[in-house]
Design a protein around this motif. Sequence first.
Motif, PDB file in Angstrom:
ATOM      1  N   THR A 207      54.488  15.143 -29.945  1.00 60.48           N
ATOM      2  CA  THR A 207      55.831  14.603 -30.152  1.00 60.48           C
ATOM      3  C   THR A 207      56.529  14.327 -28.821  1.00 60.48           C
ATOM      4  O   THR A 207      57.084  13.245 -28.614  1.00 60.48           O
TER       5      THR A 207
ATOM      6  N   LEU B 161      54.385  11.400 -26.797  1.00 61.90           N
ATOM      7  CA  LEU B 161      54.098  10.106 -27.411  1.00 61.90           C
ATOM      8  C   LEU B 161      55.258   9.582 -28.252  1.00 61.90           C
ATOM      9  O   LEU B 161      55.637   8.419 -28.141  1.00 61.90           O
ATOM     10  N   VAL B 162      55.822  10.447 -29.104  1.00 58.54           N
ATOM     11  CA  VAL B 162      56.849   9.970 -30.023  1.00 58.54           C
ATOM     12  C   VAL B 162      58.210   9.871 -29.336  1.00 58.54           C
ATOM     13  O   VAL B 162      58.902   8.857 -29.473  1.00 58.54           O
ATOM     14  N   VAL B 163      58.560  10.905 -28.578  1.00 56.12           N
ATOM     15  CA  VAL B 163      59.872  10.903 -27.925  1.00 56.12           C
ATOM     16  C   VAL B 163      60.073   9.677 -27.016  1.00 56.12           C
ATOM     17  O   VAL B 163      61.093   9.000 -27.119  1.00 56.12           O
TER      18      VAL B 163
ATOM     19  N   PHE C  29      51.883  12.104 -39.676  1.00 54.25           N
ATOM     20  CA  PHE C  29      52.704  11.852 -38.488  1.00 54.25           C
ATOM     21  C   PHE C  29      51.835  11.799 -37.234  1.00 54.25           C
ATOM     22  O   PHE C  29      52.008  10.943 -36.365  1.00 54.25           O
TER      23      PHE C  29
ATOM     24  N   MET D   7      50.422   3.919 -32.772  1.00 53.20           N
ATOM     25  CA  MET D   7      51.630   3.914 -31.945  1.00 53.20           C
ATOM     26  C   MET D   7      51.336   3.574 -30.486  1.00 53.20           C
ATOM     27  O   MET D   7      50.516   4.224 -29.857  1.00 53.20           O
TER      28      MET D   7
ATOM     29  N   LEU E 170      58.348   6.987 -20.850  1.00 57.42           N
ATOM     30  CA  LEU E 170      57.523   8.172 -20.621  1.00 57.42           C
ATOM     31  C   LEU E 170      57.753   8.703 -19.203  1.00 57.42           C
ATOM     32  O   LEU E 170      57.668   9.914 -18.957  1.00 57.42           O
TER      33      LEU E 170
ATOM     34  N   VAL F  64      60.335  11.347 -19.370  1.00 58.31           N
ATOM     35  CA  VAL F  64      59.810  12.614 -19.878  1.00 58.31           C
ATOM     36  C   VAL F  64      58.983  13.306 -18.794  1.00 58.31           C
ATOM     37  O   VAL F  64      59.060  14.525 -18.622  1.00 58.31           O
TER      38      VAL F  64
ATOM     39  N   VAL G  45      46.991  14.496 -24.598  1.00 57.96           N
ATOM     40  CA  VAL G  45      47.852  14.080 -25.699  1.00 57.96           C
ATOM     41  C   VAL G  45      47.354  12.774 -26.329  1.00 57.96           C
ATOM     42  O   VAL G  45      47.316  12.656 -27.557  1.00 57.96           O
TER      43      VAL G  45
END
Lengths: 292, 272
Positions: A20, A23-25, B107, B114, B121, B124, B143
């Motif tokens: 999450t 990749l998702v955030v 999910f 996706m 990124l 992050v 990941v």
Amino acid sequence: MLRNKTYPFYFTLATIALYTLFLVVPGVMGFYYSLTDWNSFSDEINFIGLDNFKTLFSSGEHYMSYVYNTLNFTVSTVVLKTALGLLFAIALNEGIKMKGFHRVMVFMPAIIPMLVVGLVFKSVLNPATGLLNETLRYVGLDFLAQKWLVDVNWAFKSIIAVDTWKGVGYIMIILLAGLQSISKSYYEAASIDGANLWHKFRYVTIPLLMPSLVVTTVLNLLYGLKVFEAVYVLTNGGPGYATDVVYTAIFKEFSMGRYGVGTALSTMLFVFMTIAGYFIIRLMTKGEDERS
Amino acid sequence: MNKKVQSLLVNGLAWILSLTMLTPLLLIVVNSFKTQTEAASMKLSLPTRWVWDNYSVVIEKGKLISSFSNSLLYSAAATVFGIALAAIAAYIFARNPSKLNRFFYFFMVLGIAMPINFVTLTKVMQFTHIINTQLGIIVLLTVISLPFSVFLLHGYIGSVPRELDEAGIVDGCSPFRLFRTIVLPLLAPVLATVGVLNFMNAWNEFVIPLYYLNDSGKWPMTLAVYNFFGQFQVSWNLVSADIVLTTLPVIVIYLLGQKYIISGMTSGSVKG
């Protein structure tokens, strides 16, 4: 109750959290940052509404060309790899000497890095000294020699060809496995009914191979929409913008420090692919749900 | 008679096909042993003089030892972590298909489609302080392997009989011990598949280090080769030698793990 004790949910937390966060955030963050003037030249990030999207759409031709190129690449490679992969799978399925060797050869390009494939073909497709044009001239087909990666009319076709060369073995292997799972008795029954080769292909092979064909198509489709390395290494989008795709355009915006515009582009791709992915993945996981 | 012609034709076609696939690779190998002038035109002819030195030059100038160990570190670490994380999650999702678990399974598998937003990124990566670090690359490689690994493992675990778990439960295994000592060994074949695939993908990865590593000392082989090509474009002999050294490990891994790769790809397609 007992199940929750034996198979506790918290075992999955680390996996879900990492997935999450990384990749998702970032995908979801895109919705906000695509509306800002985030760039590498100032520390401030201001909300600017839909300006980034206006920039993208009003740069008209460029924008249209890389969206068009991405779709063109995706459709072309899906069609080419599926058709050729099927042909190779049928050819290497039986009745051939050294089929093991041939299968390994066809699959070989699939395992080496795209980067390496790109560099090799930069040399092979060199207009003056490249192996392809040299060979064409040698056998007297001079008129077929082209400026493969430099000519606007050929550059994109060349990228598609190189990518097909690399990826067709992967598709072949999956289809080969599908072919081998078809029982011979179907073909025998069809023979008794007087079916010829074409009938057998059309009414036995294709329908029974459908699950494998669906999987390869989905994988190719998702790969095509995300293509980057093949274009980046072979032409870096050139000549001009003739071969730019969405991901090379994003990388160019990123390199120029225009993060807001890059994010806007990324976010559009994110929305498009996540929606498409939702239906595809639901289809792929349906069988499993019924089993459990 | 007709059959003979047909078989000759098909066999001939297979050879043309194999040669088409082999030629570009052969080109690189042959030219990696030539002098700079001879390699300039990248012909298929054998070298007039075999220059083995190209390899030692490349190992030195291309900083091959450091990028090789970087690649090895990234690929091995990402493969081990990726397998561990994917296996335990897929196991829970498959064994306890509650509403919550089914949602999270879907999910996670959605990640196959996706796309990565490389630009955000960055934020992050800065926020977690792993941008420009080796740890950062390992985390990202781990990941991105998760969605497909979870998908493959989940399908396989569904086919492992639950009775085996029950034997463990009766013997009083803790949940984690049940997973580690009873289930994990049963997953060996699919773990090998996922492992080989993940390792090769990690080894071949180019985009993630391109975005998130600007320190050349931390570059994996792919990035080092690309940079080397930029510097020595005129020396195709050196570039070829560099390419051979980069590609050799994946080819070796492939030949060793061929059985698992093929069976893994097939298990992905059988479910459809």
